[in-house]
Motif scaffolding. Structure first.
Motif, PDB file in Angstrom:
ATOM      1  N   LEU A 147      35.588 -27.803 -90.086  1.00 20.37           N
ATOM      2  CA  LEU A 147      34.223 -27.297 -90.178  1.00 20.37           C
ATOM      3  C   LEU A 147      33.984 -26.231 -89.106  1.00 20.37           C
ATOM      4  O   LEU A 147      34.795 -26.064 -88.184  1.00 20.37           O
ATOM      5  CB  LEU A 147      33.231 -28.452 -90.014  1.00 20.37           C
ATOM      6  N   THR A 148      32.879 -25.533 -89.211  1.00 22.16           N
ATOM      7  CA  THR A 148      32.592 -24.460 -88.256  1.00 22.16           C
ATOM      8  C   THR A 148      32.341 -24.994 -86.840  1.00 22.16           C
ATOM      9  O   THR A 148      32.445 -24.240 -85.875  1.00 22.16           O
ATOM     10  CB  THR A 148      31.368 -23.631 -88.709  1.00 22.16           C
ATOM     11  N   ASP A 149      32.029 -26.278 -86.705  1.00 19.48           N
ATOM     12  CA  ASP A 149      31.884 -26.854 -85.355  1.00 19.48           C
ATOM     13  C   ASP A 149      33.216 -27.415 -84.850  1.00 19.48           C
ATOM     14  O   ASP A 149      33.267 -28.153 -83.870  1.00 19.48           O
ATOM     15  CB  ASP A 149      30.799 -27.935 -85.337  1.00 19.48           C
ATOM     16  N   ASP A 150      34.301 -27.054 -85.564  1.00 10.87           N
ATOM     17  CA  ASP A 150      35.681 -27.447 -85.224  1.00 10.87           C
ATOM     18  C   ASP A 150      36.008 -28.914 -85.491  1.00 10.87           C
ATOM     19  O   ASP A 150      37.061 -29.408 -85.079  1.00 10.87           O
ATOM     20  CB  ASP A 150      36.023 -27.091 -83.765  1.00 10.87           C
ATOM     21  N   THR A 151      35.123 -29.604 -86.192  1.00 13.65           N
ATOM     22  CA  THR A 151      35.434 -30.971 -86.625  1.00 13.65           C
ATOM     23  C   THR A 151      36.480 -30.923 -87.736  1.00 13.65           C
ATOM     24  O   THR A 151      36.363 -30.117 -88.662  1.00 13.65           O
ATOM     25  CB  THR A 151      34.171 -31.677 -87.168  1.00 13.65           C
TER      26      THR A 151
END
Length: 409
Positions: A147-151
């Motif tokens: 994901l864009t939050d690096d999850t």
């Protein structure tokens, strides 16, 4: 049972999620918008033409590109299956002119509700305002998404249901194309389809807002007829739009990339030239001393009359008894073939769908799985598949979604 990650909560993404979850899989949908079905909401002017109630064989005639690829999909999940799905979800449907199927309520929100309710009943986990940055791929197999939050989210299958790049305000920004290209899959150049036309002549904008019903539109490349059909269209400040034009754009878009095309409107398709001449003569006989513009106005819409007369070159104030046979012929010719020049397609922001996308040569038609990446499936408009108006493009979304959902183990 497997874990399925679906990127995109539009038509194909929601349908795939519903069927995969019905089959007992653990399904999660990742939608970057604040709600599901944002583009579906505006489909069919907000009414949502959900499918076309035709025989399965007739679907192939409506598909503009790669109809053979859809053979398995359409026969596995056709219009009757789609209608059954929504009616089972409590959404009543109706069939209108041209076999177009709509919710009885005329509200696209009901179609979205039917999909959402089915997903929730089957335990689908929905992530809104959640954008996917990239895919996790190892040894030619997809293992999850980042994901864009690096999850990182891991799963056995990933479905890309990100749509095309038409109506970018709804979130269709070409993410699927970028991921596919990064993995070495061929992308057929995307272009707008089911879109208005820009025209050359200044007189078109003089009729802005005028809708024509029951007219015939013919589009030619030199002497070759590329499109010829009957229906409704409308003049705008930049060109023409409406059902006839949108359908034509699906068939001639490729030609417009190379050259301008000539178009002609038959304003009175129900009349032969002889019948039209007889009708005009009747009007002329009853107003021999009146001005041409006042007599002819009963035959045409008010904003079209002055434009038509301008093209004939006849003085609008000329009395009827002075109109020559040649001038009368000119009126007839323009009525049966009112001309304009198409210069280009409208933009993606105006397009209902995208033509082009991930090449179907890269995809297994029986599973929608990428041939070179195990577990990665492409469904809906992200693929190089498109059709004319009438519910056929949504049928492509539903059918490809069903194929992918049914193929996973």
């Amino acid at each position: 049972m497997s874990k399925v990650l679906i990127i995109g909560g539009g038509a194909s993404g929601m349908m795939a999620a519903a069927h995969a979850a019905k089959n007992g899989h653990n399904v999660e949908v990742f939608e970057k918008n604040e709600k599901l079905g944002k583009k579906l909401f505006i489909t069919g002017k907000g009414r949502c033409n959900v499918t076309n109630n035709c025989e399965t064989e007739d679907l192939f005639h409506a598909v503009m590109r790669n109809p053979k690829f859809l053979y398995s999909s359409f026969y596995a999940y056709g219009p009757q299956d789609v209608m059954h799905f929504f009616e089972e979800a409590g959404i009543r449907l109706k069939t209108e002119r041209g076999n177009r199927v709509f919710p009885v309520s005329d509200h696209s929100s009901d179609i979205i509700r039917g999909l959402t309710d089915t997903m929730k009943k089957c335990g689908v986990k929905i992530h809104l305002n959640t954008e996917v940055k990239e895919l996790i791929i190892e040894n030619s197999q997809v293992n999850g998404i980042i994901l864009t939050d690096d999850t990182s989210v891991y799963g056995d299958y990933v479905f890309i249901a990100t749509g095309g790049i038409s109506y970018p305000s709804t979130g269709s920004t070409g993410d699927g194309y970028r991921w596919a290209a990064a993995m070495g899959l061929k992308i057929v150049e995307p272009m707008p389809s089911l879109v208005p036309f820009y025209t050359k002549e200044s007189y078109i904008s003089k009729m802005q807002g005028l809708s024509l019903r029951n007219v015939a539109l013919k589009i030619k490349d030199g002497k070759k007829v590329l499109y010829d059909d009957f229906g409704e269209m409308m003049f705008t400040h930049f060109g023409v739009t409406g059902p006839l034009v949108l359908s034509a754009s699906a068939k001639i878009g490729d030609k417009l990339k190379k050259k301008e095309l000539n178009a002609f409107i038959d304003l009175k398709p129900a009349l032969t030239e002889e019948q039209l001449e007889a009708r005009i003569l009747r009007e002329f006989q009853s107003g021999l001393n009146k001005q041409l513009k006042n007599v002819i106005s009963v035959l045409y819409p008010s904003s079209l009359t002055p434009v038509l007369l301008e093209l004939t070159g006849i003085d609008p104030e000329k009395p009827i008894h002075e109109i020559s046979k040649q001038e009368r012929r000119k009126i007839i010719e323009l009525t049966k073939a009112f001309p304009f020049t198409i210069t280009e397609l409208g933009e993606f922001r105006e397009a209902i769908i995208t033509k082009g996308g991930v090449s179907v040569k890269e995809i297994d038609p029986g599973t929608m799985e990428a041939k070179n990446i195990k577990g990665l499936h492409f469904i809906g408009e992200v693929l190089d598949l498109d059709a004319v108006t009438g519910g056929f493009n949504l049928q492509i979304a539903w059918s490809t979604a069903y194929m992918a959902a049914s193929a996973i183990k």
